[in-house]
Design a protein around this motif. Structure first.
Motif, mmCIF file in Angstrom:
data_model
loop_
_atom_site.group_PDB
_atom_site.id
_atom_site.type_symbol
_atom_site.label_atom_id
_atom_site.label_comp_id
_atom_site.label_asym_id
_atom_site.label_seq_id
_atom_site.Cartn_x
_atom_site.Cartn_y
_atom_site.Cartn_z
ATOM 1 N N CYS A 82 1.155 -1.316 0.291
ATOM 2 C CA CYS A 82 0.032 0.030 -0.492
ATOM 3 C C CYS A 82 1.103 1.198 0.239
ATOM 4 O O CYS A 82 1.917 1.085 0.817
ATOM 5 C CB CYS A 82 -0.914 -0.131 1.197
ATOM 6 S SG CYS A 82 -2.240 -1.440 1.505
ATOM 7 N N TYR A 84 0.395 5.345 0.895
ATOM 8 C CA TYR A 84 0.952 6.529 1.336
ATOM 9 C C TYR A 84 1.661 8.397 1.234
ATOM 10 O O TYR A 84 2.160 8.324 0.913
ATOM 11 C CB TYR A 84 0.935 6.532 3.162
ATOM 12 C CG TYR A 84 0.111 4.984 3.087
ATOM 13 C CD1 TYR A 84 -2.021 4.792 3.831
ATOM 14 C CD2 TYR A 84 0.731 3.647 3.126
ATOM 15 C CE1 TYR A 84 -1.869 3.621 4.323
ATOM 16 C CE2 TYR A 84 -0.175 2.820 4.055
ATOM 17 C CZ TYR A 84 -1.249 2.956 4.195
ATOM 18 O OH TYR A 84 -2.174 1.202 4.422
ATOM 19 N N CYS A 183 -5.158 1.296 0.962
ATOM 20 C CA CYS A 183 -5.904 2.502 -0.666
ATOM 21 C C CYS A 183 -4.938 2.110 -1.913
ATOM 22 O O CYS A 183 -4.307 2.463 -1.530
ATOM 23 C CB CYS A 183 -6.116 3.547 -0.058
ATOM 24 S SG CYS A 183 -6.891 3.996 1.091
ATOM 25 N N PHE A 185 -4.093 4.067 -5.615
ATOM 26 C CA PHE A 185 -4.331 4.857 -6.488
ATOM 27 C C PHE A 185 -3.924 4.885 -7.380
ATOM 28 O O PHE A 185 -2.562 4.111 -7.814
ATOM 29 C CB PHE A 185 -4.030 6.804 -5.320
ATOM 30 C CG PHE A 185 -4.411 6.704 -4.601
ATOM 31 C CD1 PHE A 185 -3.659 6.440 -2.971
ATOM 32 C CD2 PHE A 185 -5.451 7.686 -4.624
ATOM 33 C CE1 PHE A 185 -4.082 7.308 -2.061
ATOM 34 C CE2 PHE A 185 -5.933 7.872 -3.213
ATOM 35 C CZ PHE A 185 -5.564 8.252 -2.296
ATOM 36 N N GLN A 204 -7.600 11.067 -10.506
ATOM 37 C CA GLN A 204 -7.664 9.860 -9.252
ATOM 38 C C GLN A 204 -7.911 9.009 -9.193
ATOM 39 O O GLN A 204 -9.255 9.520 -9.052
ATOM 40 C CB GLN A 204 -6.478 10.323 -8.543
ATOM 41 C CG GLN A 204 -5.200 11.592 -8.507
ATOM 42 C CD GLN A 204 -4.005 10.082 -8.743
ATOM 43 O OE1 GLN A 204 -3.673 9.494 -8.339
ATOM 44 N NE2 GLN A 204 -3.471 11.211 -9.968
ATOM 45 N N CYS A 206 -8.995 6.300 -6.913
ATOM 46 C CA CYS A 206 -8.753 5.708 -5.505
ATOM 47 C C CYS A 206 -9.228 3.814 -5.770
ATOM 48 O O CYS A 206 -10.679 4.307 -5.184
ATOM 49 C CB CYS A 206 -8.461 6.555 -4.578
ATOM 50 S SG CYS A 206 -8.790 5.115 -2.973
ATOM 51 N N GLU A 207 -8.745 3.047 -5.234
ATOM 52 C CA GLU A 207 -9.319 1.556 -4.230
ATOM 53 C C GLU A 207 -9.779 1.771 -3.009
ATOM 54 O O GLU A 207 -8.303 1.467 -2.672
ATOM 55 C CB GLU A 207 -9.117 0.698 -5.498
ATOM 56 C CG GLU A 207 -9.483 -1.043 -4.848
ATOM 57 C CD GLU A 207 -8.606 -2.172 -6.355
ATOM 58 O OE1 GLU A 207 -10.357 -2.086 -6.985
ATOM 59 O OE2 GLU A 207 -8.759 -2.371 -5.923
ATOM 60 N N LEU A 208 -10.005 1.217 -2.434
ATOM 61 C CA LEU A 208 -10.605 0.974 -0.907
ATOM 62 C C LEU A 208 -10.617 -0.428 -0.500
ATOM 63 O O LEU A 208 -11.322 -1.121 -1.388
ATOM 64 C CB LEU A 208 -11.277 1.659 -0.575
ATOM 65 C CG LEU A 208 -10.959 3.094 0.294
ATOM 66 C CD1 LEU A 208 -12.378 4.141 0.557
ATOM 67 C CD2 LEU A 208 -9.870 3.412 0.594
ATOM 68 N N THR A 217 -14.779 1.797 -4.850
ATOM 69 C CA THR A 217 -13.576 2.758 -6.144
ATOM 70 C C THR A 217 -14.599 4.598 -5.808
ATOM 71 O O THR A 217 -15.285 4.812 -6.186
ATOM 72 C CB THR A 217 -13.746 2.355 -7.274
ATOM 73 O OG1 THR A 217 -12.950 0.800 -7.196
ATOM 74 C CG2 THR A 217 -12.766 3.088 -7.981
ATOM 75 N N GLU A 223 -5.861 12.374 -5.079
ATOM 76 C CA GLU A 223 -5.971 11.662 -4.643
ATOM 77 C C GLU A 223 -6.859 11.623 -3.020
ATOM 78 O O GLU A 223 -7.604 11.234 -2.885
ATOM 79 C CB GLU A 223 -4.238 11.134 -3.441
ATOM 80 C CG GLU A 223 -3.822 11.105 -4.487
ATOM 81 C CD GLU A 223 -2.074 9.908 -4.405
ATOM 82 O OE1 GLU A 223 -2.137 9.921 -3.116
ATOM 83 O OE2 GLU A 223 -1.772 9.762 -4.930
ATOM 84 N N ALA A 226 -10.393 12.231 -4.167
ATOM 85 C CA ALA A 226 -10.637 9.981 -4.380
ATOM 86 C C ALA A 226 -11.014 9.366 -3.353
ATOM 87 O O ALA A 226 -12.044 8.140 -3.507
ATOM 88 C CB ALA A 226 -9.840 9.669 -5.503
ATOM 89 N N ARG A 227 -10.293 9.197 -2.794
ATOM 90 C CA ARG A 227 -10.126 8.938 -1.278
ATOM 91 C C ARG A 227 -11.298 8.850 -0.928
ATOM 92 O O ARG A 227 -12.775 8.399 -0.039
ATOM 93 C CB ARG A 227 -9.447 8.620 -0.384
ATOM 94 C CG ARG A 227 -8.949 7.642 0.703
ATOM 95 C CD ARG A 227 -8.015 8.172 1.758
ATOM 96 N NE ARG A 227 -7.925 9.467 1.974
ATOM 97 C CZ ARG A 227 -6.957 10.043 3.059
ATOM 98 N NH1 ARG A 227 -5.832 9.437 3.449
ATOM 99 N NH2 ARG A 227 -7.162 11.199 3.137
#
Length: 286
Positions: A82, A84, A183, A185, A204, A206-208, A217, A223, A226-227
């Motif tokens: 991941c 960050y 996350c 990105f 961006q 983001c996939e969680l 998503t 970022e 998107a998050r």
């Protein structure tokens, strides 16, 4: 703690000198952490106790929450790959100085993962898909998380509250359950399976995930945006009477692959955005 010797020997020696910490630190282990993951994260926690003087074993506090969150962020980076924000990466790398992880996973670039202009999905060394018992294995955790999210949303005025921070709600509930969000990105223009109109836009994606289970998503100008959108999408599953962990089909690099996803009890034939990386590059519970 001492700075020399194999990690497990250092931890054993330190706990031998501080037996009152043994039961407490073992209570911090996540339900899906492997021995390797937990031994490394345990060493990370113990090495940094002195930097958090307000932490008292067995007593909840903001300092303890911060230390545990940073330990999970570090473990997610090492074992799950991941990423960050840079200040966070620099902080956890400094805190992890001296922690040795044997046979740590080898990370590839996104181009190598996606195999642009090279081999297709069938030519890569991926797992065939999730273990058949993955939904049953993860369901008890998400049942507990569902209750935590429900109470949190009530206290925050509901899902549609004007000032609701969806990411903070999700993050705090997940960390209360002794887990963490991961996350991924990717620049919006780099996603091959999106509609043409969307791929022409900057931004961006983001996939969680949590416990390797796909949550949502989101798309945004950066970022953080998107998050936030991914978190809002993820929380929608918690609006039903219960949440269900299922194995569903998703698109990845033009192919259909199986993924473990979280849905609500009303979802019958869900459709999902394309995966940002092959789902089972993520380390599974064992």
């Amino acid at each position: 703690m001492a700075e020399e010797g194999p990690g497990e020997d250092i931890v054993s020696e330190y706990l031998g000198q501080n037996p009152h910490l043994v039961q407490w630190v073992d209570s911090l282990r996540g339900i899906c952490e492997t021995n390797k993951q937990w031994n490394a994260r345990k060493e990370f926690i113990l090495r940094n106790l002195e930097a958090f003087p307000n932490v008292e074993p067995g007593v909840s506090s903001p300092s303890l929450d911060k230390l545990l969150s940073l330990s999970m962020v570090w473990a997610n980076h090492v074992f799950l790959g991941c990423r960050y924000p840079q200040p966070v990466m620099e902080k956890i790398k400094g805190m992890a100085e001296g922690v040795k992880v044997l046979d740590a996973p080898v990370r590839k670039t996104r181009d190598e993962i996606m195999g642009k202009g090279k081999r297709g999905l069938d030519g890569k060394r991926y797992k065939d898909g999730p273990f058949p018992n993955a939904p049953a294995q993860n369901q008890p955790f998400f049942n507990r998380l569902y209750k935590a999210v429900a109470w949190k949303l009530v206290s925050e005025g509901g899902f549609g509250g004007p000032n609701l921070d969806h990411f903070e709600v999700l993050r705090s509930c997940v960390e209360t359950a002794k887990a963490s969000l991961s996350c991924v990105f990717v620049p919006l223009k780099d996603i091959p399976d999106l509609p043409v109109a969307r791929t022409q836009r900057e931004g961006q994606v983001c996939e969680l995930r949590c416990q390797t289970v796909y949550l949502g998503t989101g798309y945004g100008r950066d970022e953080a945006a998107a998050r936030a959108m991914a978190s809002k999408e993820a929380l929608k599953a918690f609006q039903g009477r219960k949440v269900i962990v299922r194995i569903c089909r998703r698109r990845f690099q033009g192919n259909d692959v199986e993924d473990v996803v979280l849905v609500d009890d009303q979802t019958r034939n869900p459709t999902f955005p394309p995966a940002l990386s092959y789902p089972f590059l993520h380390q599974s519970c064992s």
